[in-house]
Design a protein around this motif. Structure first.
Motif, PDB file in Angstrom:
ATOM      1  N   UNK A   1       0.831  -1.196   0.000  1.00  0.00           N
ATOM      2  CA  UNK A   1       0.000   0.000   0.000  1.00  0.00           C
ATOM      3  C   UNK A   1       0.873   1.256   0.000  1.00  0.00           C
ATOM      4  N   UNK A   2       1.911   1.259   0.826  1.00  0.00           N
ATOM      5  CA  UNK A   2       2.817   2.409   0.900  1.00  0.00           C
ATOM      6  C   UNK A   2       3.571   2.576  -0.417  1.00  0.00           C
ATOM      7  N   UNK A   3       4.028   1.481  -1.001  1.00  0.00           N
ATOM      8  CA  UNK A   3       4.728   1.546  -2.285  1.00  0.00           C
ATOM      9  C   UNK A   3       3.797   2.099  -3.361  1.00  0.00           C
ATOM     10  N   UNK A   4       2.543   1.670  -3.361  1.00  0.00           N
ATOM     11  CA  UNK A   4       1.576   2.161  -4.345  1.00  0.00           C
ATOM     12  C   UNK A   4       1.327   3.657  -4.167  1.00  0.00           C
ATOM     13  N   UNK A   5       1.209   4.124  -2.944  1.00  0.00           N
ATOM     14  CA  UNK A   5       0.973   5.549  -2.680  1.00  0.00           C
ATOM     15  C   UNK A   5       2.180   6.375  -3.118  1.00  0.00           C
ATOM     16  N   UNK A   6       3.386   5.919  -2.785  1.00  0.00           N
ATOM     17  CA  UNK A   6       4.601   6.653  -3.170  1.00  0.00           C
ATOM     18  C   UNK A   6       4.733   6.694  -4.688  1.00  0.00           C
ATOM     19  N   UNK A   7       4.435   5.576  -5.354  1.00  0.00           N
ATOM     20  CA  UNK A   7       4.489   5.537  -6.820  1.00  0.00           C
ATOM     21  C   UNK A   7       3.489   6.502  -7.422  1.00  0.00           C
ATOM     22  N   UNK A   8       2.277   6.546  -6.878  1.00  0.00           N
ATOM     23  CA  UNK A   8       1.249   7.456  -7.367  1.00  0.00           C
ATOM     24  C   UNK A   8       1.677   8.911  -7.199  1.00  0.00           C
ATOM     25  N   UNK A   9       2.217   9.244  -6.038  1.00  0.00           N
ATOM     26  CA  UNK A   9       2.641  10.618  -5.764  1.00  0.00           C
ATOM     27  C   UNK A   9       3.777  11.022  -6.700  1.00  0.00           C
ATOM     28  N   UNK A  10       4.771  10.159  -6.871  1.00  0.00           N
ATOM     29  CA  UNK A  10       5.900  10.485  -7.753  1.00  0.00           C
ATOM     30  C   UNK A  10       5.445  10.622  -9.205  1.00  0.00           C
ATOM     31  N   UNK A  11       4.548   9.747  -9.638  1.00  0.00           N
ATOM     32  CA  UNK A  11       4.033   9.835 -11.005  1.00  0.00           C
ATOM     33  C   UNK A  11       3.238  11.117 -11.198  1.00  0.00           C
ATOM     34  N   UNK A  12       2.451  11.490 -10.205  1.00  0.00           N
ATOM     35  CA  UNK A  12       1.685  12.732 -10.293  1.00  0.00           C
ATOM     36  C   UNK A  12       2.605  13.947 -10.367  1.00  0.00           C
ATOM     37  N   UNK A  13       3.643  13.957  -9.558  1.00  0.00           N
ATOM     38  CA  UNK A  13       4.596  15.074  -9.568  1.00  0.00           C
ATOM     39  C   UNK A  13       5.294  15.162 -10.923  1.00  0.00           C
ATOM     40  N   UNK A  14       5.703  14.021 -11.473  1.00  0.00           N
ATOM     41  CA  UNK A  14       6.363  14.034 -12.783  1.00  0.00           C
ATOM     42  C   UNK A  14       5.404  14.538 -13.856  1.00  0.00           C
ATOM     43  N   UNK A  15       4.154  14.132 -13.795  1.00  0.00           N
ATOM     44  CA  UNK A  15       3.168  14.596 -14.768  1.00  0.00           C
ATOM     45  C   UNK A  15       2.948  16.093 -14.692  1.00  0.00           C
ATOM     46  N   UNK A  16       2.866  16.615 -13.477  1.00  0.00           N
ATOM     47  CA  UNK A  16       2.668  18.056 -13.290  1.00  0.00           C
ATOM     48  C   UNK A  16       3.876  18.822 -13.811  1.00  0.00           C
ATOM     49  N   UNK A  17       5.075  18.343 -13.523  1.00  0.00           N
ATOM     50  CA  UNK A  17       6.294  19.016 -13.989  1.00  0.00           C
ATOM     51  C   UNK A  17       6.348  19.025 -15.514  1.00  0.00           C
ATOM     52  N   UNK A  18       6.057  17.889 -16.133  1.00  0.00           N
ATOM     53  CA  UNK A  18       6.073  17.817 -17.598  1.00  0.00           C
ATOM     54  C   UNK A  18       5.012  18.734 -18.185  1.00  0.00           C
ATOM     55  N   UNK A  19       3.831  18.752 -17.596  1.00  0.00           N
ATOM     56  CA  UNK A  19       2.742  19.594 -18.089  1.00  0.00           C
ATOM     57  C   UNK A  19       3.124  21.073 -18.026  1.00  0.00           C
ATOM     58  N   UNK A  20       3.603  21.536 -16.872  1.00  0.00           N
ATOM     59  CA  UNK A  20       3.935  22.950 -16.739  1.00  0.00           C
ATOM     60  C   UNK A  20       5.154  23.330 -17.567  1.00  0.00           C
ATOM     61  N   UNK A  21       6.068  22.394 -17.768  1.00  0.00           N
ATOM     62  CA  UNK A  21       7.204  22.662 -18.643  1.00  0.00           C
ATOM     63  C   UNK A  21       6.712  22.861 -20.078  1.00  0.00           C
TER      64      UNK A  21
END
Length: 53
Positions: free
Chosen positions: A15-35
């Motif tokens: 569960x913790x691994x899934x949450x961390x993966x989701x958060x990191x993927x979301x952050x990468x998506x936001x960074x790519x989008x704003x870039x």
């Protein structure tokens, strides 16, 4: 002797691994989008002449 809490620990770890993966993927998506938005705005700003009245 079998540990009765092992399946629960494994579930919590997954569960913790899934949450961390989701958060990191979301952050990468936001960074790519704003870039991408930043690059698009910069290109459009260069194409549009500035007119001061």
């Amino acid at each position: 002797m079998k540990d009765p809490y092992f399946p629960r620990k494994k579930f919590i770890t997954n569960y913790i691994v899934a949450i961390i993966t989701f958060i990191l993927t979301s952050i990468m998506g936001i960074v790519i989008f704003f870039n991408g938005i930043s690059i698009t705005v910069e290109n459009n700003s260069r194409k549009t002449p500035i007119i001061m009245l």
